[in-house]
Design an enzyme around this catalytic site. Sequence first.
Site, PDB file in Angstrom:
ATOM      1  N   ASP A  12      -3.705  -3.411  -3.272  1.00  0.00           N
ATOM      2  CA  ASP A  12      -3.525  -1.958  -3.162  1.00  0.00           C
ATOM      3  C   ASP A  12      -4.850  -1.251  -2.864  1.00  0.00           C
ATOM      4  OD1 ASP A  12      -1.999   0.357  -3.164  1.00  0.00           O
ATOM      5  OD2 ASP A  12      -2.193   0.676  -5.330  1.00  0.00           O
ATOM      6  N   HIS A  29      -5.569  -0.993   6.437  1.00  0.00           N
ATOM      7  CA  HIS A  29      -4.645  -2.136   6.493  1.00  0.00           C
ATOM      8  C   HIS A  29      -5.229  -3.273   7.329  1.00  0.00           C
ATOM      9  CE1 HIS A  29      -1.785   0.190   4.351  1.00  0.00           C
ATOM     10  NE2 HIS A  29      -1.423   0.971   5.347  1.00  0.00           N
ATOM     11  N   LEU A 123      -3.874 -25.305  -0.610  1.00  0.00           N
ATOM     12  CA  LEU A 123      -3.513 -23.996  -1.167  1.00  0.00           C
ATOM     13  C   LEU A 123      -2.157 -23.515  -0.645  1.00  0.00           C
ATOM     14  CD1 LEU A 123      -4.479 -21.304  -2.664  1.00  0.00           C
ATOM     15  CD2 LEU A 123      -5.197 -20.566  -0.382  1.00  0.00           C
ATOM     16  N   ARG A 179      -4.312  -6.399  -9.898  1.00  0.00           N
ATOM     17  CA  ARG A 179      -3.998  -5.270  -9.018  1.00  0.00           C
ATOM     18  C   ARG A 179      -5.303  -4.578  -8.653  1.00  0.00           C
ATOM     19  NH1 ARG A 179       0.940  -1.276  -8.545  1.00  0.00           N
ATOM     20  NH2 ARG A 179       0.157   0.000  -6.836  1.00  0.00           N
TER      21      ARG A 179
HETATM   22  C1  IPE Z   1       2.376  -1.901  -4.076  1.00  0.00           C
HETATM   23  O1  IPE Z   1       1.561  -0.874  -3.639  1.00  0.00           O
HETATM   24  C2  IPE Z   1       2.917  -2.663  -2.901  1.00  0.00           C
HETATM   25  C3  IPE Z   1       1.948  -3.453  -2.147  1.00  0.00           C
HETATM   26  C4  IPE Z   1       0.677  -3.590  -2.411  1.00  0.00           C
HETATM   27  C5  IPE Z   1       2.479  -4.167  -1.006  1.00  0.00           C
HETATM   28  P1  IPE Z   1       2.122   0.620  -3.432  1.00  0.00           P
HETATM   29  O2  IPE Z   1       0.987   1.433  -2.965  1.00  0.00           O
HETATM   30  O3  IPE Z   1       3.340   0.583  -2.593  1.00  0.00           O
HETATM   31  O4  IPE Z   1       2.563   1.007  -4.925  1.00  0.00           O
HETATM   32  P2  IPE Z   1       2.800   2.422  -5.590  1.00  0.00           P
HETATM   33  O5  IPE Z   1       3.674   3.212  -4.673  1.00  0.00           O
HETATM   34  O6  IPE Z   1       1.455   3.053  -5.747  1.00  0.00           O
HETATM   35  O7  IPE Z   1       3.437   2.108  -6.904  1.00  0.00           O
HETATM   36  C1  IPE Z   2      -1.691  -1.323  -0.009  1.00  0.00           C
HETATM   37  O1  IPE Z   2      -2.479  -0.211   0.257  1.00  0.00           O
HETATM   38  C2  IPE Z   2      -0.959  -1.822   1.205  1.00  0.00           C
HETATM   39  C3  IPE Z   2       0.500  -1.617   1.145  1.00  0.00           C
HETATM   40  C4  IPE Z   2       1.149  -1.069   0.152  1.00  0.00           C
HETATM   41  C5  IPE Z   2       1.268  -2.045   2.289  1.00  0.00           C
HETATM   42  P1  IPE Z   2      -1.859   1.259   0.303  1.00  0.00           P
HETATM   43  O2  IPE Z   2      -1.409   1.525   1.683  1.00  0.00           O
HETATM   44  O3  IPE Z   2      -0.832   1.438  -0.754  1.00  0.00           O
HETATM   45  O4  IPE Z   2      -3.149   2.112  -0.020  1.00  0.00           O
HETATM   46  P2  IPE Z   2      -3.233   3.354  -0.989  1.00  0.00           P
HETATM   47  O5  IPE Z   2      -2.679   2.926  -2.318  1.00  0.00           O
HETATM   48  O6  IPE Z   2      -2.427   4.440  -0.356  1.00  0.00           O
HETATM   49  O7  IPE Z   2      -4.695   3.667  -1.054  1.00  0.00           O
HETATM   50 MG    MG Z   3      -0.876   2.013  -2.674  1.00  0.00          MG
END
Ligand code: IPE
Ligand code: IPE
Ligand code: MG
Length: 234
Positions: A12, A29, A123, A179
């Site tokens: 995240d 990303h 792995l 996380r």
């Molecule tokens: C969790 O992250 C999903 C992934 C990392 C793929 P999100 O950014 O979607 O989670 P929330 O919305 O903050 O809970």
């Molecule tokens: C995690 O990063 C990637 C996915 C959930 C696909 P985010 O896109 O959720 O990044 P933030 O949490 O908005 O910074």
């Molecule tokens: Mg996120």
Amino acid sequence: MNECRHVAIIMDGNGRWAKAQGKPRTAGHLAGADNIRTVAIAADELGIKYLTLYAFSTENWKRSADEVGYLMKLPAYLFGRYMEEFLQRGYRIRLIGDLSALPAATRKVLLDAAERSQANDGLNLIIAINYGSHDEILRAVNDYAADVAAGRAEQGIDEAGFEQYLMTKDFPPVDLLIRTGGEQRISNYLLWQIAYAELEFIPEAWPDFTPEVLRRCVDEYYGRDRRFGGIKNE
Ligand code: IPE
Ligand code: IPE
Ligand code: MG
């Protein structure tokens, strides 16, 4: 000592990482996708056998069509750039999630990576894509009920039997869940499988999750006393 065999990561913070640099979310990303290779190598060097990465949740479809479209192209980028190296290193690509809802091209790239690497015994690099724990558990319940109705399974199932219906049936339970990105929640990830995992919520965004940060997390894991409901191991 409980060996750290299976590490699961909620990758995240990509969007916030990009925003902090004045870049579009997609730049986060992309950096995040490249970091998968870096972290897989580091995990392998630390003796981790299973690395499960949350790439896209069943809830992430709520994002803009542009962002979802970009995310769906990343498997082709990742495996196009690094698959030969993954194969050389002996990694086996595994998949969890409802692949049927993915764009056909994305699904093909993922299934090809899994198939090309299926003879490898290094792995296990497990990509969770269109994965959600509730979806997984409901599928398991419905599949089991259908097996009972068809006479393929007995009424009354135990834990080991139920695990055979989960998408993770070939993998051991999660030892360590990390996380990145500062939030302290699970976001529908591996709810059954983390029953006794150690949890680490760290501030670094996923693109900043270096091998050094992984080592720090694993060190922290080995410093904890996993009691599994028993009493302290002296
Ligand atoms: C969790 O992250 C999903 C992934 C990392 C793929 P999100 O950014 O979607 O989670 P929330 O919305 O903050 O809970
Ligand atoms: C995690 O990063 C990637 C996915 C959930 C696909 P985010 O896109 O959720 O990044 P933030 O949490 O908005 O910074
Ligand atoms: Mg996120």
